[in-house]
Design a protein around this motif. Structure first.
Motif, PDB file in Angstrom:
ATOM      1  N   ALA A  25       0.832  -1.207   0.000  1.00 20.64           N
ATOM      2  CA  ALA A  25       0.000   0.000   0.000  1.00 20.64           C
ATOM      3  C   ALA A  25       0.865   1.256   0.000  1.00 20.64           C
ATOM      4  CB  ALA A  25      -0.935  -0.007   1.204  1.00 20.64           C
ATOM      5  N   LEU A  26       1.958   1.221   0.717  1.00 17.88           N
ATOM      6  CA  LEU A  26       2.862   2.363   0.782  1.00 17.88           C
ATOM      7  C   LEU A  26       3.537   2.606  -0.563  1.00 17.88           C
ATOM      8  CD1 LEU A  26       3.956   4.486   2.667  1.00 17.88           C
ATOM      9  CD2 LEU A  26       5.656   2.846   3.453  1.00 17.88           C
ATOM     10  N   SER A  27       3.942   1.546  -1.222  1.00 19.14           N
ATOM     11  CA  SER A  27       4.550   1.670  -2.543  1.00 19.14           C
ATOM     12  C   SER A  27       3.573   2.315  -3.522  1.00 19.14           C
ATOM     13  CB  SER A  27       4.978   0.292  -3.047  1.00 19.14           C
ATOM     14  OG  SER A  27       5.571   0.387  -4.316  1.00 19.14           O
ATOM     15  N   LYS A  28       2.347   1.838  -3.540  1.00 23.39           N
ATOM     16  CA  LYS A  28       1.325   2.401  -4.445  1.00 23.39           C
ATOM     17  C   LYS A  28       1.028   3.862  -4.101  1.00 23.39           C
ATOM     18  CE  LYS A  28      -0.703  -2.026  -5.522  1.00 23.39           C
ATOM     19  NZ  LYS A  28      -1.148  -2.244  -6.856  1.00 23.39           N
ATOM     20  N   ALA A  29       1.010   4.181  -2.817  1.00 21.18           N
ATOM     21  CA  ALA A  29       0.757   5.564  -2.395  1.00 21.18           C
ATOM     22  C   ALA A  29       1.879   6.486  -2.864  1.00 21.18           C
ATOM     23  CB  ALA A  29       0.606   5.629  -0.875  1.00 21.18           C
ATOM     24  N   VAL A  30       3.109   6.015  -2.803  1.00 20.02           N
ATOM     25  CA  VAL A  30       4.244   6.820  -3.275  1.00 20.02           C
ATOM     26  C   VAL A  30       4.107   7.074  -4.768  1.00 20.02           C
ATOM     27  CG1 VAL A  30       6.739   6.780  -3.705  1.00 20.02           C
ATOM     28  CG2 VAL A  30       5.851   6.201  -1.440  1.00 20.02           C
ATOM     29  N   TRP A  31       3.789   6.040  -5.544  1.00 22.83           N
ATOM     30  CA  TRP A  31       3.623   6.216  -6.995  1.00 22.83           C
ATOM     31  C   TRP A  31       2.515   7.219  -7.294  1.00 22.83           C
ATOM     32  CZ3 TRP A  31       7.546   5.024  -9.701  1.00 22.83           C
ATOM     33  CH2 TRP A  31       8.318   3.905  -9.416  1.00 22.83           C
ATOM     34  N   ARG A  32       1.382   7.105  -6.575  1.00 23.16           N
ATOM     35  CA  ARG A  32       0.274   8.047  -6.796  1.00 23.16           C
ATOM     36  C   ARG A  32       0.693   9.477  -6.462  1.00 23.16           C
ATOM     37  NH1 ARG A  32      -2.764   3.777  -4.688  1.00 23.16           N
ATOM     38  NH2 ARG A  32      -2.683   4.676  -2.605  1.00 23.16           N
ATOM     39  N   LYS A  33       1.403   9.640  -5.360  1.00 21.89           N
ATOM     40  CA  LYS A  33       1.841  10.967  -4.923  1.00 21.89           C
ATOM     41  C   LYS A  33       2.856  11.548  -5.908  1.00 21.89           C
ATOM     42  CE  LYS A  33       1.779  14.025  -1.524  1.00 21.89           C
ATOM     43  NZ  LYS A  33       0.600  14.788  -1.184  1.00 21.89           N
ATOM     44  N   LEU A  34       3.721  10.720  -6.457  1.00 27.55           N
ATOM     45  CA  LEU A  34       4.660  11.198  -7.476  1.00 27.55           C
ATOM     46  C   LEU A  34       3.897  11.722  -8.686  1.00 27.55           C
ATOM     47  CD1 LEU A  34       7.381   8.401  -7.247  1.00 27.55           C
ATOM     48  CD2 LEU A  34       7.687  10.825  -6.658  1.00 27.55           C
ATOM     49  N   GLU A  73       0.818  12.892  -8.679  1.00 30.35           N
ATOM     50  CA  GLU A  73       0.136  14.123  -8.272  1.00 30.35           C
ATOM     51  C   GLU A  73       1.068  15.329  -8.287  1.00 30.35           C
ATOM     52  OE1 GLU A  73      -1.485  13.424  -4.376  1.00 30.35           O
ATOM     53  OE2 GLU A  73      -2.813  11.825  -5.108  1.00 30.35           O
ATOM     54  N   ASN A  74       2.361  15.073  -8.106  1.00 26.45           N
ATOM     55  CA  ASN A  74       3.342  16.152  -8.034  1.00 26.45           C
ATOM     56  C   ASN A  74       4.030  16.424  -9.367  1.00 26.45           C
ATOM     57  OD1 ASN A  74       3.874  17.265  -5.144  1.00 26.45           O
ATOM     58  ND2 ASN A  74       3.311  15.117  -4.925  1.00 26.45           N
ATOM     59  N   GLY A  75       3.490  15.891 -10.445  1.00 28.84           N
ATOM     60  CA  GLY A  75       4.044  16.199 -11.764  1.00 28.84           C
ATOM     61  C   GLY A  75       4.901  15.108 -12.359  1.00 28.84           C
ATOM     62  N   GLY A  76       4.930  13.961 -11.739  1.00 27.35           N
ATOM     63  CA  GLY A  76       5.676  12.849 -12.294  1.00 27.35           C
ATOM     64  C   GLY A  76       4.844  12.071 -13.282  1.00 27.35           C
ATOM     65  N   LEU A  77       5.474  11.619 -14.337  1.00 24.37           N
ATOM     66  CA  LEU A  77       4.803  10.725 -15.285  1.00 24.37           C
ATOM     67  C   LEU A  77       5.002   9.315 -14.763  1.00 24.37           C
ATOM     68  CD1 LEU A  77       5.992  12.308 -18.654  1.00 24.37           C
ATOM     69  CD2 LEU A  77       3.816  12.634 -17.478  1.00 24.37           C
ATOM     70  N   VAL A  78       3.918   8.711 -14.309  1.00 22.51           N
ATOM     71  CA  VAL A  78       3.959   7.387 -13.687  1.00 22.51           C
ATOM     72  C   VAL A  78       2.947   6.506 -14.400  1.00 22.51           C
ATOM     73  CG1 VAL A  78       3.594   6.097 -11.561  1.00 22.51           C
ATOM     74  CG2 VAL A  78       4.584   8.391 -11.461  1.00 22.51           C
ATOM     75  N   PRO A  79       3.375   5.334 -14.904  1.00 22.54           N
ATOM     76  CA  PRO A  79       2.423   4.437 -15.568  1.00 22.54           C
ATOM     77  C   PRO A  79       1.303   4.016 -14.619  1.00 22.54           C
ATOM     78  CG  PRO A  79       4.681   3.661 -15.864  1.00 22.54           C
ATOM     79  CD  PRO A  79       4.726   4.783 -14.873  1.00 22.54           C
ATOM     80  N   ASP A  80       0.104   3.856 -15.181  1.00 26.89           N
ATOM     81  CA  ASP A  80      -1.048   3.424 -14.379  1.00 26.89           C
ATOM     82  C   ASP A  80      -0.758   2.118 -13.645  1.00 26.89           C
ATOM     83  OD1 ASP A  80      -2.516   5.619 -15.182  1.00 26.89           O
ATOM     84  OD2 ASP A  80      -3.560   4.540 -16.778  1.00 26.89           O
ATOM     85  N   SER A  81       0.010   1.242 -14.260  1.00 23.22           N
ATOM     86  CA  SER A  81       0.290  -0.061 -13.663  1.00 23.22           C
ATOM     87  C   SER A  81       1.022   0.069 -12.325  1.00 23.22           C
ATOM     88  CB  SER A  81       1.116  -0.917 -14.621  1.00 23.22           C
ATOM     89  OG  SER A  81       2.366  -0.301 -14.871  1.00 23.22           O
ATOM     90  N   LEU A  82       1.738   1.159 -12.120  1.00 20.81           N
ATOM     91  CA  LEU A  82       2.445   1.345 -10.848  1.00 20.81           C
ATOM     92  C   LEU A  82       1.570   2.026  -9.801  1.00 20.81           C
ATOM     93  CD1 LEU A  82       5.945   2.444 -12.167  1.00 20.81           C
ATOM     94  CD2 LEU A  82       5.268   0.202 -11.267  1.00 20.81           C
TER      95      LEU A  82
END
Length: 129
Positions: free
Chosen positions: A107-116, A118-127
């Motif tokens: 859950a923490l890993s997924k939360a970090v990806w979501r927060k990245l 939200e802050n302007g990071g391009l993060v694949p949906d799969s992460l």
């Protein structure tokens, strides 16, 4: 500065530098004062930056940073101890399972990806999911 801020700073600081832009043409002097225009930074391809870091470290040393919060923190050269993950969980309001459990770490890993993202990071949906 919180742990998430450290994560984001490490990722932004490691991205490849953009080509310098051509100098803008001089503008005439304006007597009225106005707030300076804010220039938005281009989005950061988070996965590409981390992949580059993993290649430098060697894939074996980088571990499974895409799904393991411990491996992600280690790749970034940050504290991955249980205490650090507890603090990160509080910052991101993650309360899934007991501290240090697989459930919470996922859950923490997924939360970090979501927060990245939200802050302007391009993060694949799969992460993020």
């Amino acid at each position: 500065m919180g742990i998430f801020s450290s994560i984001w700073d490490r990722i932004r600081g490691h991205r490849k530098e953009q080509e310098p832009a051509a100098a803008p043409a001089p503008q005439p002097t304006v007597i009225a004062t106005a707030a300076p225009a804010q220039t938005a930074l281009p989005p950061v391809d988070v996965e590409a930056v981390l992949q580059s870091m993993a290649e430098i470290e060697g894939e074996a040393a980088a571990g499974n940073w895409r799904t393991s919060i411990v491996d992600l923190l280690k790749l970034l050269g940050l504290d991955s101890s249980l205490e650090a993950r507890k603090q990160l969980a509080e910052e991101l309001n993650v309360h899934a399972g007991p501290h240090g459990s697989a459930e919470q770490n996922i859950a923490l890993s997924k939360a970090v990806w979501r927060k990245l993202a939200e802050n302007g990071g391009l993060v694949p949906d799969s992460l993020r999911d």
